[in-house]
Design a protein around this motif. Structure first.
Motif, PDB file in Angstrom:
ATOM      1  N   PRO A 353       0.821  -1.210   0.000  1.00 57.17           N
ATOM      2  CA  PRO A 353       0.000   0.000   0.000  1.00 57.17           C
ATOM      3  C   PRO A 353       0.848   1.250   0.000  1.00 57.17           C
ATOM      4  CG  PRO A 353      -0.019  -1.046   2.117  1.00 57.17           C
ATOM      5  CD  PRO A 353       0.693  -1.970   1.196  1.00 57.17           C
ATOM      6  N   PHE A 354       0.287   2.278  -0.449  1.00 54.59           N
ATOM      7  CA  PHE A 354       0.935   3.557  -0.575  1.00 54.59           C
ATOM      8  C   PHE A 354       0.453   4.514   0.454  1.00 54.59           C
ATOM      9  CE2 PHE A 354       3.936   4.721  -3.417  1.00 54.59           C
ATOM     10  CZ  PHE A 354       3.793   4.089  -4.623  1.00 54.59           C
ATOM     11  N   PHE A 355       1.308   5.378   0.835  1.00 50.87           N
ATOM     12  CA  PHE A 355       0.866   6.402   1.753  1.00 50.87           C
ATOM     13  C   PHE A 355       1.185   7.740   1.138  1.00 50.87           C
ATOM     14  CE2 PHE A 355      -0.033   3.112   4.378  1.00 50.87           C
ATOM     15  CZ  PHE A 355       1.033   2.249   4.376  1.00 50.87           C
ATOM     16  N   ARG A 375       0.019   2.084  -7.876  1.00 54.64           N
ATOM     17  CA  ARG A 375       0.698   0.909  -8.389  1.00 54.64           C
ATOM     18  C   ARG A 375      -0.260   0.092  -9.240  1.00 54.64           C
ATOM     19  NH1 ARG A 375       2.145   0.531  -3.128  1.00 54.64           N
ATOM     20  NH2 ARG A 375       4.302   0.850  -2.593  1.00 54.64           N
ATOM     21  N   THR A 378      -0.840  -3.694  -7.717  1.00 51.75           N
ATOM     22  CA  THR A 378      -1.311  -3.978  -6.377  1.00 51.75           C
ATOM     23  C   THR A 378      -2.829  -4.073  -6.294  1.00 51.75           C
ATOM     24  OG1 THR A 378      -1.238  -1.658  -5.872  1.00 51.75           O
ATOM     25  CG2 THR A 378       0.665  -2.981  -5.274  1.00 51.75           C
ATOM     26  N   THR A 379      -3.442  -3.019  -5.941  1.00 56.72           N
ATOM     27  CA  THR A 379      -4.879  -3.145  -5.729  1.00 56.72           C
ATOM     28  C   THR A 379      -5.596  -3.354  -7.045  1.00 56.72           C
ATOM     29  OG1 THR A 379      -4.938  -0.772  -5.816  1.00 56.72           O
ATOM     30  CG2 THR A 379      -5.013  -1.798  -3.659  1.00 56.72           C
ATOM     31  N   GLU A 422       2.125  -0.265   7.102  1.00 56.28           N
ATOM     32  CA  GLU A 422       1.835  -1.233   6.048  1.00 56.28           C
ATOM     33  C   GLU A 422       1.076  -2.415   6.596  1.00 56.28           C
ATOM     34  OE1 GLU A 422       4.961  -2.762   3.635  1.00 56.28           O
ATOM     35  OE2 GLU A 422       5.773  -0.752   3.433  1.00 56.28           O
ATOM     36  N   ALA A 425      -2.505  -1.557   6.944  1.00 54.58           N
ATOM     37  CA  ALA A 425      -3.135  -1.478   5.628  1.00 54.58           C
ATOM     38  C   ALA A 425      -3.304  -2.865   5.038  1.00 54.58           C
ATOM     39  CB  ALA A 425      -2.298  -0.610   4.718  1.00 54.58           C
TER      40      ALA A 425
ATOM     41  N   MET B   1      -5.754  11.201  -2.461  1.00 54.41           N
ATOM     42  CA  MET B   1      -5.948   9.843  -2.942  1.00 54.41           C
ATOM     43  C   MET B   1      -6.238   8.940  -1.775  1.00 54.41           C
ATOM     44  SD  MET B   1      -3.230   7.328  -4.684  1.00 54.41           S
ATOM     45  CE  MET B   1      -2.194   6.823  -3.317  1.00 54.41           C
ATOM     46  N   TYR B   3      -7.771   5.374  -1.468  1.00 61.36           N
ATOM     47  CA  TYR B   3      -8.517   4.186  -1.795  1.00 61.36           C
ATOM     48  C   TYR B   3      -8.265   3.076  -0.814  1.00 61.36           C
ATOM     49  CZ  TYR B   3      -4.149   2.634  -3.921  1.00 61.36           C
ATOM     50  OH  TYR B   3      -2.848   2.284  -4.149  1.00 61.36           O
ATOM     51  N   MET B   4      -7.779   3.443   0.339  1.00 64.30           N
ATOM     52  CA  MET B   4      -7.559   2.446   1.360  1.00 64.30           C
ATOM     53  C   MET B   4      -8.867   2.093   2.038  1.00 64.30           C
ATOM     54  SD  MET B   4      -4.614   1.579   1.441  1.00 64.30           S
ATOM     55  CE  MET B   4      -2.949   1.988   1.191  1.00 64.30           C
ATOM     56  N   ALA B   8      -7.410   1.579   7.234  1.00 63.77           N
ATOM     57  CA  ALA B   8      -6.146   1.944   6.610  1.00 63.77           C
ATOM     58  C   ALA B   8      -6.154   3.387   6.133  1.00 63.77           C
ATOM     59  CB  ALA B   8      -5.872   1.013   5.445  1.00 63.77           C
ATOM     60  N   ILE B  11      -4.233   5.927   8.078  1.00 61.70           N
ATOM     61  CA  ILE B  11      -2.780   5.991   8.034  1.00 61.70           C
ATOM     62  C   ILE B  11      -2.319   7.333   7.510  1.00 61.70           C
ATOM     63  CG2 ILE B  11      -0.768   5.020   6.882  1.00 61.70           C
ATOM     64  CD1 ILE B  11      -2.122   2.323   7.071  1.00 61.70           C
ATOM     65  N   GLU B  12      -3.077   7.858   6.589  1.00 61.84           N
ATOM     66  CA  GLU B  12      -2.694   9.165   6.066  1.00 61.84           C
ATOM     67  C   GLU B  12      -2.816  10.255   7.096  1.00 61.84           C
ATOM     68  OE1 GLU B  12      -4.845  10.167   2.641  1.00 61.84           O
ATOM     69  OE2 GLU B  12      -4.635   8.170   1.794  1.00 61.84           O
TER      70      GLU B  12
END
Lengths: 768, 133
Positions: A353-355, A375, A378-379, A422, A425, B1, B3-4, B8, B11-12
């Motif tokens: 996952p990206f943050f 990415r 990934t998802t 991560e 997530a 953005m 899409y979590m 999650a 987290i941002e």
């Protein structure tokens, strides 16, 4: 003991003097019984003193001198040489030094001690490096240290007890004080961390660790690779292939510990990815089981992209950028929807996952690269979705990233490491793994498809993006028949329940009871159940048929033929279940009635009709018309026959004239059917539909065959007669009145009647 | 953005100032430091803010660990907009006093209502089983 007993017996017979002796011996006998053999054989006091000295030394080793007392279990037979134990000095020696000096002797003696005693019991005494206890303890220690080895008698029993109680949990002893048995449990052994490293060396320590320290918080022990054999459940005789996680000391839900990468990596990467199935009693998790814990995923995904060792402060910044670079380079080789690279196979991998936090700027005002592309590997978003998100992101990326500045000055930032983020997530992502997106996320898929189609329609020439179909990696359905864990050599069924395998509580076995009275009642229920069952089966067929189109578009060219065949068979099957055994073109009344007696069945029929080929559909509609009175009666509660109107209308419009005539005839059927039909809303609507269709045919095509025989005319006559005869109250208003009825009637009836009809129909039309 | 899924997305929000509303009605403002999969939160330099009318008072609380299920909602505090507030900040004692007065007034009105209802022969069941508020 036995000798003394026999002696006693001998003595009693002979002399009275020895009666007293006898008594004492008897008392000793009791003592013996109470305290065991050691009460007579060994001088417990002596033993104790010796051991107390030993204990002191152990304490010194363990706790650096300040310790509460506890006594070690005296060995049943062998006694360590008192001379081999150097006298304990005052408890101010630093532990490491002590360890080194006494290590050998102490180790020996303690080894012997511990090995001699019952392994289940032997634990080292509670040792607390508690400074507050130092002053009182030193007093206690003085008398102990003052004891020369062969003179234990100074230590009275009371003192001994006192010391015991002063200490932590009293230890169980095997010998004379065996009243404390195994079930004491183990006292907390708090060892100063500095000693842990030293402890690695001596065999003594390893034994202690193995046997005596189970209450320690497991994560630390477990990750050092130690085998806490005490805590492992008995060996399993059978174990589910996939699903039950391996025995591990760390519960699955714990977040990763900080310095964890290399140890766990070793554990997980030792079994190579070749093994698909975990053998029974395999300690390591199978490489890519259906259920992964976030930890395993983390390690599997992280290991090929190991982070370079940076100091903590610089870590977050660089690793993020580095990783962004890595990923950017990763994005290239991945084709969209292509197979995942071998190191991240299936649905298990690929979740990185990206943050979107821009990295905190350290000093330089270098604008951070926009390192948050989505990415591709990934998802598994729908491509349309992904496009939207990229757009959104770009628009947002233009706005400020000022926040990073502020965060760089915050000394408490990044308390949560990247790994932990991560991990969280990933847990969420794991829930999204899906083997069949159409099944799991039907509305999402449909929504985005619709959106795509809409966009296509609107911006036809502008956008030349190829419409991409979502191809998701199919996580192989590894669900085998679940065999619960069974242990070897256990009585009964012990079950181990885990997060993945909740415990099977009841073994349900089907038994049939025969009871005459219940039978009849059951029959009724059985019938209903039978009907519902049939309906269900038909529904599954119908759903297959309905989904055909979608599937068709998805399958590649070669398989389309097969799919088509399959589709045809399905439709055929559907019809077959309805029709009469012998006659191809007639629907079984019985079946029809049965199915339509349930609301679900009616719904089924209405959905079914569009998919049948015309002749078969016509047959079905005929069947409905034929049985309409019965159906109407059964429909009194639900009133849902009208669901059928639409599909039936479609069918009627595609019917030939002869078929139409037949239909009308069926509707009229036996005597008295028509009035009943007219009473029902659906019936009336159906009738109107037929008539309207007939009229349409006649008016549009002058050569239509409707008038070839007199049947149509006669039928219409009878209908009109009936309509006029029937009182208005029992004429049910239809769903809608087709406009051309009037013209129809005008052909067949005279003025007067026409007016009457008009009135009636208008009434019915108005009262709609 | 964003899409979590689920937690999650928090987290941002880490290391940013947040306002958290709890199920028991408390309002906490603190810097979100850590989360987990249940949306348990660790708030740093937390301040409990009590609002009465147009006034508010802050009670510094330190570090808070909030169990996820007790959170009604939370949102990031815009530090710029936080400065220009219509509400008036008062001291802790004052706000607690105000709160007490408000509670009293509420209780009083409840009592009167209950009395009036009783007089008319009706009865309102006690909201003992209701959650919170």
């Amino acid at each position: 003991m036995n000798h003394s007993q026999s002696l006693d017996e001998d003595c009693t017979l002979e002399e009275e003097e020895e009666g007293q002796v006898e008594e004492e011996d008897d008392i000793d006998q009791f003592n013996d019984d109470t305290f065991g053999a050691g009460a007579v054989d060994d001088d417990w006091q002596e033993e104790h003193a010796r051991l107390a000295e030993l204990d002191e030394r152990v304490r010194d080793v363990f706790a650096g001198g300040d310790a509460s007392n506890a006594s070690l279990p005296p060995p049943p037979g062998s006694v360590p040489h008192p001379s081999s134990l150097p006298r304990p000095s005052a408890s101010t020696l630093p532990p490491p030094g002590l360890e080194e000096r006494r290590g050998g002797d102490l180790a020996e003696s303690l080894t012997r001690l511990l090995l001699g005693s019952d392994p289940a019991i032997a634990g080292v005494g509670a040792a607390e490096p508690d400074h507050s206890r130092f002053p009182p303890m030193s007093q206690a220690q003085v008398p102990l240290s003052g004891l020369p080895a062969p003179h234990p008698s100074l230590l009275s029993y009371q003192q001994h007890q006192h010391l015991l109680h002063r200490g932590g949990t009293p230890l169980p002893q095997v010998n004379s004080h065996s009243i404390w048995e195994n079930n004491m449990g183990f006292g907390p052994v708090s060892v100063s961390p500095g000693l842990v490293t030293h402890m690695e060396d001596s065999p003594l320590m390893s034994i202690i660790k193995e046997v005596g320290l189970p209450k320690r918080p497991p994560p630390i022990r477990g990750e050092d690779g130690l085998d806490l054999s005490e805590r492992v459940p008995p060996p399993r005789s059978s174990s589910p292939v996939i699903g039950s996680p391996p025995v591990r000391a760390v519960p699955i839900g714990t977040p990763p510990k900080q310095p964890l990468s290399h140890t766990l990596n070793q554990q997980i990467h030792c079994p190579t990815a070749v093994h698909v199935r975990a053998p029974i009693q395999h300690r390591f998790p199978p490489p890519f089981p259906e259920r992964l814990s976030p930890n395993t995923l983390l390690n599997i995904a992280n290991s090929p992209l190991c982070r370079p060792p940076f100091p903590a402060g610089v870590g977050p910044v660089l690793s993020q950028i580095q990783r962004a670079q890595l990923l950017n380079s990763q994005v290239g080789p991945f084709s969209r929807g292509g197979p995942a690279p071998p190191m991240l196979p299936g649905g298990g991998g690929g979740f990185r996952p990206f943050f979107s936090q821009p990295p905190p700027r350290v000093g330089h005002h270098v604008p951070p690269p926009n390192h948050n592309p989505i990415r591709h590997n990934t998802t598994h978003l729908h491509p349309q979705h992904r496009r939207m998100l990229t757009q959104r992101m770009q628009s947002r990326g233009d706005r400020g990233g000022r926040v990073g500045d502020r965060r760089s000055r915050d000394p408490y930032s990044n308390l949560m490491t990247q790994k932990e983020k991560e991990w969280v997530a990933r847990i969420q992502m794991m829930q999204l793994q899906s083997t069949d997106p159409y099944l799991d996320d039907y509305y999402y898929q449909n929504y985005y498809e619709k959106m795509e189609k809409r966009l296509e329609r609107d911006k036809d020439s502008i956008r030349k993006e190829p419409t991409t179909k979502l191809i998701t990696p199919q996580v192989a359905k590894l669900e085998q028949t679940y065999r619960p864990v069974q242990f070897a050599g256990s009585l009964g069924k012990l079950t181990v329940s885990s997060v993945n395998n909740p415990r099977k509580m009841i073994d349900a076995v089907v038994t049939t009871r025969t009871d005459d009275e219940e039978k009849r009642e059951k029959q009724v229920w059985n019938k209903r159940r039978q009907i519902l069952y049939t309906v269900e089966k038909m529904y599954s067929l119908l759903l297959e048929v309905q989904d055909f189109e979608k599937k068709f578009l998805q399958t590649p060219e070669e398989q389309r033929e097969a799919l088509l065949e399959q589709h045809k068979t399905h439709t055929l099957q559907l019809y077959n279940s309805l029709k009469e055994k012998e006659w191809e073109d007639r629907v079984s009344d019985e079946q029809c009635l049965m199915i339509m007696s349930v609301r679900k069945g009616k719904r089924l029929m209405s959905r079914l009709l569009p998919f049948l080929p015309p002749p078969q559909a016509a047959a079905v509609v005929m069947g409905i018309a034929r049985n309409l009175p019965a159906l109407a009666k059964k429909d009194k509660h639900d009133q849902v026959l009208c669901w059928l109107v639409e599909p039936v209308a479609v069918v009627i419009q595609s019917m030939s004239s002869s078929a139409l005539t037949d239909l009308l005839q069926e509707l009229q059927g036996s005597e008295g059917q028509l009035p009943r039909v007219l009473q029902n809303k659906f019936g009336v609507t159906l009738l109107y539909l037929i008539l309207s269709e007939g009229e349409r045919m006649q008016s549009s095509d002058p050569n239509c065959q409707l008038m070839d025989d007199n049947r149509w005319t006669e039928l219409v006559f009878s209908v009109t007669r009936e309509l006029l005869k029937v009182p208005s109250s029992s004429l049910s208003p239809p769903l809608f009145t087709p406009p051309n009825l009037l013209s129809l009637f005008s052909r067949y009836v005279d003025r007067q009647r026409l007016e009457l009809l008009q009135e009636k129909l208008q009434i019915t039309a108005l009262s709609r | 953005m964003n899409y979590m899924p689920g937690t999650a997305s928090l987290i941002e929000d880490i290391d940013k100032k947040h306002l958290v509303l709890l199920r028991d009605g408390r309002t906490l403002i603190g810097i979100l430091r850590s989360i987990d999969q249940f949306a348990n939160l660790v708030l740093h330099q937390t301040v409990e803010r009590i609002h009465v009318g147009k006034k508010f008072g802050d009670i510094p609380r330190g570090i808070f660990v909030v169990r996820g299920e007790n959170v009604v909602l939370l949102g990031e505090v815009d530090l710029d907009k936080e400065c220009d507030q219509i509400l008036q900040r008062v001291s802790i004692e004052e706000i607690l006093e105000e709160q007490r007065i408000e509670q009293q007034a509420k209780q009083e009105s409840e009592r009167l209502k209950l009395q009036a209802v009783k007089e008319r022969g009706l009865s309102i069941p006690k909201a003992d089983t209701l959650d919170d508020f």
